[in-house]
Design an enzyme around this catalytic site. Structure first.
Site, short mmCIF file in Angstrom:
data_model
loop_
_atom_site.label_atom_id
_atom_site.label_comp_id
_atom_site.label_asym_id
_atom_site.label_seq_id
_atom_site.Cartn_x
_atom_site.Cartn_y
_atom_site.Cartn_z
N GLU A 122 1.50 -0.89 4.49
CA GLU A 122 0.33 -0.02 4.39
C GLU A 122 -0.24 0.14 2.98
OE1 GLU A 122 1.18 3.94 5.61
OE2 GLU A 122 2.93 4.14 4.35
N LYS B 98 0.58 2.73 -6.47
CA LYS B 98 0.69 2.45 -5.04
C LYS B 98 -0.60 2.91 -4.37
CE LYS B 98 3.29 3.49 -0.89
NZ LYS B 98 4.57 3.86 -0.30
N ASP C 195 11.68 7.15 6.95
CA ASP C 195 11.63 5.69 7.03
C ASP C 195 12.77 5.09 6.20
OD1 ASP C 195 10.74 3.19 7.69
OD2 ASP C 195 9.13 3.13 6.23
#
Lengths: 195, 320
Positions: A8, A20, A112
Site C-alpha cells: 500500500e 512512507k 499485521d
C-alpha cells in the site's frame, strides 16, 4: 530514491530520512481510498510513537502529512528474508515475543504481525508498519494479533513455523495477562473454516 | 489418458471429462431451491436424481465410449457432507464397474489448477471468491498456502444472503451488480480487513440496516467488499513477491471485480488472468484435470471417504 514498494505504500529514502507515502489505489472508490489512507497514516504515526514509549524498538517519527510519514531509516535485515537462515533465531524469536508483550501490555494491537514487518538491526528487532494497528484492551484482539503472526509464519516459513512460534509465545509470557490471551488463541484456532 | 471427474460439493452436480490437456466434456446440473438457501439433504437428493442423466450427457458430448476412461476423480472436500457423499458413492461405483483407479481431489486446489490450465500462469496467487469459499492462496514450499481467508462466510454467500433478504432472486450477484451500476452515492459501510483475513458479517448487517436507495447500497456494498478482496490479494502478492494473479470462483463473474483486479495488477506491474466463466464456477472439468495431474505424479487415494473440512493447505503438491 525509491527503496521499496509494499502493498500500500512507496518508501523513499532521502538522506537517512525514510518517507512512507501511502499511494492512491485506483482500483477502489475515491471515498474508500482517501478514508483508508488518511486513517491508517494518522493511526500509524501515533502507534509508532506509542510503541516506542512502551519500550518497543520502532523508527522515530519526525513529521507527518495527510498520507505520508517521515521517519528514521532503520538499516537492517528484513526478518522475512533472514530468519530461516539465522543462527541466532532463538534470540530473535525471544525479542519478537517480548516486543509483542510490551505492545499488548500497553493495549497496542499491531494488526499485521508478519516477518515482513520486522527488521533486525544489530541485536534488536524493530517493528514497523503499524498501518493496520489500533488500540484495544480486549483479550480477543490481542489473541487475533498473535493468530495473524502464527498464520503468516505458517504460510511463509512453514517448515519451522512451529519452532518459531513456540519460542515467541514462550517469551510473550512476560506479559501478565498472557495466559488469558493464549487460552483465547486456542479457541480462535479452532474457530476458522475447515479446521 | 482420459480422466472423468465428478463434482458435488454444494449445489452443482457435474461430470467433466479431460483427455490429456483438453476438456472434452463439462456437464452439470445445479440445484436451485424454490426459496431460501441450500438445504444439504435436499441438495443431495437432487444430485442422486440427476447423476445418471449428467453422466450420459457427458459421455455423449465427449464422443468417447465409457470403457475408454482410464481414471475416475471426485471432489473429496470441502463441502456439504450429504452432497459429497453422493459424489463419492457415484465415483466408487463407476471405478469399480470400469475397473479403474479412483482419486480424491481437493475442490479449492482444483479451482487453482484449472485456472493455471486456461491461463498459462506459472506461479500465480489465486483470489478464489465463491459462495462458500473466499481465500487467497499461493504455492509456497510444496503446498498451496492460504494467505488470507474469510473468518465468517464466503463473499458470495454474503451477497446472496443480502439479496435474499432484500427480495432479489438467487444467485443475487448479477442482480446486485446490475443495481450497483446505477448507484451514485457511496454509503459508508464497515471495512473489515483483519490482518490478512476478511470478515463480512458486520458489513451484511449494516448494509441491510442502512436507509438508502437500493442502487446506492448495492454500489457501496460491492465497492467495499471487493476493495477488501483486492487489498488482501495485493498484500499476498507483495508478501510472496509473486507477479501473477488469477481470479476464480463464482464471484469472478462480476465485471467490476475483474476491473479492480486488472487495475491493481497494472499498478504493481503484475499480470492478471481470468478464467472462462464455465471454469470459474463449480465444475467437474477442474476435478478431472486435477485428478489427472495428481495421478501422473503418482498420487494415490487409498481412503476415499469424504473430508468435509478438507483444507487447501492439507494437500501436498507433488506435481507442477
Amino acid at each position: 530514491m525509491e527503496i521499496g514498494r509494499g502493498a500500500e505504500a512507496i518508501l523513499i529514502l532521502n538522506n537517512n530520512l525514510l518517507i512512507k507515502n501511502r499511494v492512491e489505489k485506483c482500483y477502489r472508490l475515491k471515498e474508500i481510498d482517501e478514508k483508508l489512507r488518511k486513517e491508517r497514516t494518522k493511526k500509524e504515526a501515533k502507534l509508532l510513537s506509542d510503541a516506542k514509549r512502551a519500550g518497543v524498538k520502532t523508527p522515530t517519527v519526525f513529521n507527518t502529512t495527510k498520507t505520508s510519514i517521515e521517519m528514521e531509516f532503520v538499516e537492517g535485515k528484513l526478518l522475512r528474508d533472514h530468519i530461516n537462515k539465522a543462527r541466532n533465531w532463538e534470540m530473535i524469536c525471544k525479542k519478537i515475543g517480548e516486543n509483542i508483550a510490551k505492545l499488548h501490555e500497553n493495549n497496542i494491537i499491531h494488526g499485521d504481525l508478519t516477518t515482513s514487518n520486522m527488521i533486525l538491526k544489530n541485536e534488536d528487532v524493530y517493528f514497523i508498519d503499524f498501518g493496520l494497528g489500533y488500540e484495544s484492551k480486549r483479550i480477543e484482539d490481542k489473541a487475533i494479533d498473535l493468530r495473524v503472526l502464527e498464520k503468516t509464519l505458517k504460510a511463509k516459513h512453514c517448515k519451522r513455523s512451529d519452532e518459531f512460534f513456540k519460542k515467541i509465545i514462550k517469551s510473550y509470557t512476560t506479559y501478565e495477562k498472557s495466559n488469558e490471551v493464549i487460552n483465547r488463541l486456542e479457541k480462535i484456532q479452532v474457530r476458522g473454516r475447515y479446521l | 489418458m482420459i480422466c472423468l471427474g465428478i463434482e458435488s460439493t454444494a449445489h452443482t452436480f457435474g461430470i467433466g471429462i479431460v483427455q490429456n490437456k483438453t476438456v472434452i466434456a463439462n456437464e452439470k446440473k445445479s440445484y436451485q431451491p424454490e426459496k431460501g438457501g441450500l438445504h444439504p439433504r435436499k441438495t443431495a437428493e437432487h444430485h442422486a436424481e440427476v447423476c445418471g442423466e449428467v453422466l450420459e450427457k457427458a459421455i455423449n458430448k465427449s464422443g468417447i465410449r465409457i470403457e475408454e476412461i482410464d481414471l475416475i476423480a471426485f471432489s473429496q472436500g470441502p463441502g456439504l457432507p450429504p452432497c459429497l457423499k453422493i459424489g463419492a458413492v457415484f465415483a466408487r461405483t463407476l471405478a469399480k464397474k470400469l475397473g479403474k483407479p479412483l482419486i480424491g481431489v481437493n475442490h479449492c486446489v482444483a479451482h487453482l489448477e484449472i485456472g493455471k490450465l486456461f491461463t498459462n500462469a506459472k506461479d500465480p496467487v489465486l483470489l478464489y471468491a465463491s459462495g462458500a469459499n473466499t481465500q487467497v492462496i499461493a504455492l509456497e514450499s510444496g503446498k498451496y498456502r492460504v494467505f488470507g481467508e474469510t473468518i465468517d462466510v464466503g463473499v458470495g454467500n454474503m451477497l446472496d444472503t443480502f439479496g435474499r433478504n432484500k427480495g432479489l432472486s438467487f444467485p443475487a450477484g448479477p442482480e446486485i451488480e446490475r443495481l450497483a451500476k446505477k448507484g451514485e452515492k457511496y454509503v459508508e459501510l464497515p471495512y473489515t480487513v483483519k490482518g490478512m483475513d476478511l470478515a463480512f458479517g458486520g458489513i451484511l448487517t449494516q448494509a441491510e440496516r442502512v436507509k438508502e436507495k437500493m442502487e446506492n447500497v448495492c454500489h457501496s456494498l460491492q465497492e467495499t467488499v471487493f476493495a477488501m478482496l483486492i487489498e488482501v490479494s495485493e498484500r499476498a502478492m507483495s508478501h510472496t513477491q509473486k507477479k501473477e494473479l488469477i481470479l476464480g470462483g463464482g464471484v469472478a463473474a462480476n465485471k467490476r471485480l475483474n476491473d479492480m483486479c486488472k487495475i491493481m495488477c497494472e499498478e504493481r506491474g503484475a499480470k492478471f488472468y481470468t478464467v472462462p466463466k464455465q471454469y470459474c464456477v463449480d465444475n467437474a472439468a477442474m476435478i478431472a484435470w486435477t485428478g489427472l495431474k495428481m495421478h501422473k505424479s503418482g498420487v494415490k487415494t487409498p481412503d476415499t471417504r469424504i473430508i468435509r473440512n478438507y483444507r487447501t493447505d492439507m494437500v501436498k503438491i507433488t506435481w507442477k
